[in-house]
Each structure stands twice: as structure tokens, then as C-alpha cells.
Design a protein around this motif. Structure first.
Motif, short mmCIF file in Angstrom:
data_model
loop_
_atom_site.label_atom_id
_atom_site.label_comp_id
_atom_site.label_asym_id
_atom_site.label_seq_id
_atom_site.Cartn_x
_atom_site.Cartn_y
_atom_site.Cartn_z
N ARG A 78 -2.38 0.87 -10.08
CA ARG A 78 -1.98 -0.04 -9.01
C ARG A 78 -3.14 -0.54 -8.16
O ARG A 78 -3.09 -1.65 -7.64
CB ARG A 78 -0.93 0.64 -8.11
N TYR A 79 -4.19 0.27 -8.01
CA TYR A 79 -5.30 -0.17 -7.15
C TYR A 79 -5.89 -1.47 -7.69
O TYR A 79 -6.14 -2.41 -6.94
CB TYR A 79 -6.37 0.92 -7.06
N VAL B 98 0.77 3.17 -3.15
CA VAL B 98 -0.33 4.08 -3.51
C VAL B 98 -0.53 5.15 -2.43
O VAL B 98 -1.48 5.90 -2.48
CB VAL B 98 -1.66 3.32 -3.76
N TYR C 229 0.82 -1.22 0.00
CA TYR C 229 0.00 0.00 0.00
C TYR C 229 0.85 1.27 0.00
O TYR C 229 0.39 2.32 -0.44
CB TYR C 229 -1.01 -0.02 1.15
N ALA D 162 -7.29 4.69 -1.05
CA ALA D 162 -6.84 3.29 -0.97
C ALA D 162 -7.89 2.43 -0.26
O ALA D 162 -8.20 1.31 -0.70
CB ALA D 162 -5.50 3.20 -0.25
N GLU E 276 -2.49 5.10 -10.62
CA GLU E 276 -3.92 4.78 -10.79
C GLU E 276 -4.11 3.29 -11.13
O GLU E 276 -5.08 2.68 -10.73
CB GLU E 276 -4.53 5.66 -11.89
N ASN F 218 -5.91 -5.26 -6.08
CA ASN F 218 -7.13 -6.06 -5.88
C ASN F 218 -6.99 -7.45 -6.52
O ASN F 218 -7.39 -8.45 -5.93
CB ASN F 218 -8.35 -5.33 -6.42
N ARG G 21 -10.97 2.03 -2.64
CA ARG G 21 -10.81 1.22 -3.84
C ARG G 21 -10.36 -0.21 -3.55
O ARG G 21 -10.50 -1.08 -4.39
CB ARG G 21 -9.78 1.88 -4.78
N CYS G 22 -9.74 -0.42 -2.39
CA CYS G 22 -9.15 -1.73 -2.12
C CYS G 22 -9.76 -2.44 -0.91
O CYS G 22 -9.16 -3.37 -0.38
CB CYS G 22 -7.63 -1.62 -1.98
#
Lengths: 280, 280
Positions: A153-154, A136, A133, A221, A151, A158, A224-225
Motif C-alpha cells: 500500500r505504501y 497502513v 493512511y 508511513a 506492504e 505514493n 515511506r510516504c
């Protein structure tokens, strides 16, 4: 606790709406430091027993393992959690990994490379003090990579985490949430104690100017994750005893849900006992 | 304890002359289980403090680290030592590694290869549950390598360990010494407890026929590889509380002798304090 602290999948996250000094947990939650420490002590034996069963099961082919991911601002208590919570486990089955700024070798690879190499093995409890993490979080705030790369990487995180979950790895991702003022007090306490100076750097103060940018990066983060395969938990962390209790409790709930079993013997117990008894 | 349990350099070792149920240590040694557990509890804080100083010193360039090597027959308590002694430390600074039969990849390399990759880093306390000594123990007893190869390994181990010592690594090599009869009782106890069946294999009984050969292999290893740079310690291990106490004590003595120091701050503490105070 899982339901209470979990970041709902797909919802917007506003960290300022979370009380960093709260002690959620209903009637189970401790109400004071004394209470909290006693509650943690009571969890020590069930936690150690479940860990042993997780480990024992792995010797018979059970692939399951746990990865506790700790993220949070400086002084939020990532190290303290390892010291006070992970100590409850048998060190033989734990793998603690702190991630710092990437080394030149690590920079030669995809951002997930160094993380993949440090994952817990079957039956183990792994702990990441910081993690993928950071790529990001600090990377976003300090623009360490092009925005398009960040962008992307999220989604890659996942996918990575879902593949781990499908392979039997239970992710427990905890954001240790402290207030801006609590960080100030903790930094002052570090400065007041010569035995803690080594943990301090003047850049820790400079970084406070970036606090809002970091909070925003965390919100994105977490939003989105936080997935069904690997949800995020927000841990109110101004009170250390609550933080330790909540994370112990989360681990206990996850281990209890896994319900690992001692393997059945694949040998004749009675015959072995006889052989040994007749020796004597 | 170091002087008391150390295998003198260059002397012949006869394991049968050691009492496996003894509790050496003069007036410092505990006399009972209750006594032993209390003494270990009293060491917890000094051990943790010294470990923190070792770790803190490493952040300022101190290369020193400790490696506890645990060897002993099945059921001698290698795992129990990790569980009860290593748990006293902060897991963030510990690296526990169990060595099993070498993997195909490991077999492609020199016998020290896999060990070198698992050494503790600066400031860490490493623990080997079995080690490179297996390559002169089981390898000798079961003739897993040509005799000339095995004979050459003692010298290579001594060279390896001296180089580590020269580089700031303190080796604490402990042979957990139990009696033939104590092993029988412990194996019977494992069989009597379904939660311990996973630790048992019928081959553990077969291996008892090789007990004298193993004792001889240990005597040779202790004789040839107890050096000034890396002495061996023989720990009477029939009593678990004594074993845990003696190893805790050995670690405490070594850490105390190292006397690691918190680094001096390389920044202006007062100026930092002012900056933070003026914020509030």
C-alpha cells in the motif's frame, strides 16, 4: 514553516526525537496562547482572500485545489483543527470528510476507492479527518489485512498522491504529534466534562496499550510516504494554540505559493456598466 | 421570527406587497448594521453549541438534521449567507451544496434525484444554494420542461419534503427577497470591483427582462409549497446585515426547538477515570 516541519524525503523517522510540546517557527512563531490566537486572527483575512481567489480561478478553468490530510492518535486534535482553522474559510469552498472504519460497501473496493470519491473539486479546500493512511496504520497495528497487502500500500499511496499532485492537487499532510501523557490528560478531561462523554469510549484506554505499535506504524508511513510530490509535516500538538497556528500558517504558505488569480473578464465591462446605468 | 416571516399555508402570495428593505423582528430586531453584526456575534456561541449537541445526539441514534434552502434572484445574497452565517458553525458538521444547471447525468434522472444525493446526514446542517425549486423557477420561466410536467412538480416537492420532515429533517426554506433596483446597484458594484468580475456575466443583465416572470414563478412556488411540514420564509434582503441576522435567528429558533441532547454515557465514567489516574 514548510521547511521546518517537513519530514525529509527518504530519511528515517524517529518520533521520540520530536518534542510534542515544542513551538518551532523562529521569530514568526507565537510564544503564548494569547499570542497564538492573535496570530491566527491576523491570518483569517489573507486566508479567506486566497481561498476566494482559488475558487474564482477555478471558474475560469484553473484545476488547482488543496487537500489537508489530518492524522494523529485519538485526542490529538484533528477535530479541533477543523473547528478552529477550517472555520476561517468560506464554507462554500470547503469539503470536510471524516473517515471511520470502512462500511461493508467500502470494503468491497480497493482501499483508495472511498478516498477518491471524496477529493476536493477544482478551487476547493478539502479536509480529510483521517484518510487512506488508516489503511497502513490501524490496518498494520491490528493486522486487518495480510502483511504483503499492507506492504504494497505504501507504494500505491505514493503513486496515487503523485498523480493527484500532477493533476493540480496540493496535498498538505499533517501528523498531529502528542505525547502519551498528553493523551492521558485529554482523556481525563473528556471524562470530567459530561458534554464530552459522547466523544469517549473505554476502548480509548485499551488502545493506549498499542501506543508503541501505532508510533512505529506512523514512523514507517511518514518515512515511506513523505515524497517531493506530497510531503508529510509533523506538527507538535500538545499545545492546541500552536497546532492551530502552525496548520494555519502551513495553509497560508501553500496558498501564497499557488498565488491563484482572479480571472480576467471575458466581456466588455464598460458596455455592461452603461447598460445598467441607463436603466436607472 | 418564524411566525413573522413564514408564508402562511394556502394563502396567495404577492411579493410586491413585501418591503425588501424592511427589518421585521419587533424589539429583537437590530436597527443598524453595527447593531446587526453585534447581534450575530452574540448568536455565534449558542448556534455552535446547539450544532454540537445535534451532532453529538446523532452519534447515539438521533436522526434529526437541518436543511437550509436558499433561493433568490441573482445577487440576492445566497453566497453571502453561506459565507457569513454558515461560518458560525463547525465546518465538520456542515454540508454546503450549490446547484447549477443540471449536468447531462443529472438530466437522465427525475428532478429530485440530484437533491436526494446531497441531503444532510443525521446530526448535520445542510445548506442548499439553489435547490429543487429551480425546477419550478427557471424551468417555468424558460419553459425547460412541458407545462404539465412543471405543474406536477409542486405536488411532488410537497410529498418529498413531507417525507423528509417525517424522517427527522427540519427544512428551513428562505427566499431572499431583493428589489429590482437593489439588484441593479449590486450588479453595478460587481462591475466596479475587478475582484468581483468573475461573479458577473452579461446575461445577468439580460435576465433582468425576465424579472416579472421570475417574481411570478416565485409567488406560485411559495404559495403552493409553503406547507406545515416545510414552510417558506420570506427574508427582506436589501440589507445584508438584516438578512444575515434574520437567517441566523431562524436557525437559532429551529435548533432551540429541536433541543438536541448530549447522549448519556453507556460506560462507567468513574471506573474509566480510575484506570487513567492509576496509570499516571
Amino acid at each position: 514553516m514548510r521547511d521546518l516541519l517537513r519530514v525529509p524525503v527518504g530519511e528515517r523517522v524517529s518520533l521520540s526525537s520530536y518534542d510534542t510540546s515544542a513551538t518551532p517557527g523562529g521569530s514568526a512563531a507565537p510564544r503564548s496562547k494569547t499570542d497564538g490566537l492573535a496570530a491566527i486572527t491576523r491570518m483569517a483575512e489573507p486566508l479567506a482572500n486566497l481561498q476566494e481567489r482559488l475558487w474564482a480561478a477555478s471558474t475560469a478553468g484553473d484545476r488547482r485545489r488543496i487537500l489537508l490530510v489530518l492524522q494523529g492518535m485519538d485526542t490529538s486534535g484533528k477535530g479541533g483543527t477543523v473547528k478552529h482553522v477550517i472555520r476561517l474559510f468560506n464554507p462554500a469552498g470547503c469539503r470536510v470528510q471524516a473517515f471511520k472504519a470502512p462500511t461493508p460497501e467500502e470494503r468491497q473496493h480497493d482501499f483508495l476507492w472511498r478516498v477518491r470519491r471524496r477529493l476536493p473539486q477544482h478551487g476547493e479546500i478539502g479536509v480529510f479527518d483521517r484518510s487512506h493512511y488508516e489503511d497502513v496504520l490501524v490496518a498494520r497495528v491490528r493486522e486487518l489485512a495480510p502483511r504483503a497487502e499492507i506492504e504494497s500500500r505504501y507504494g500505491r499511496i505514493n503513486d496515487f498522491e503523485r498523480a493527484l499532485a500532477d493533476d493540480g492537487l496540493t496535498l498538505v499532510k499533517c501528523f498531529l504529534h502528542i505525547s502519551f501523557e498528553e493523551q492521558r490528560l485529554r482523556l481525563l478531561r473528556r471524562l470530567a466534562d459530561p458534554r464530552k462523554h459522547w466523544k469517549f469510549s473505554p476502548s480509548d484506554i485499551d488502545d493506549r496499550a498499542l501506543w508503541p505499535a501505532y508510533q512505529e506504524a506512523y514512523e514507517i508511513a511518514l518515512e515511506r510516504c513523505s515524497s517531493d510530490a506530497a510531503p508529510w509535516y509533523v506538527i507538535p500538538a500538545d499545545r492546541k494554540w500552536y497546532r492551530n497556528w502552525a496548520i494555519s500558517r502551513l495553509l497560508l504558505e501553500h496558498l501564497t505559493a499557488l498565488d491563484p488569480q482572479y480571472p480576467q473578464p471575458d466581456f466588455d465591462v464598460e458596455a455592461c456598466r452603461k447598460r445598467l446605468q441607463e436603466e436607472g
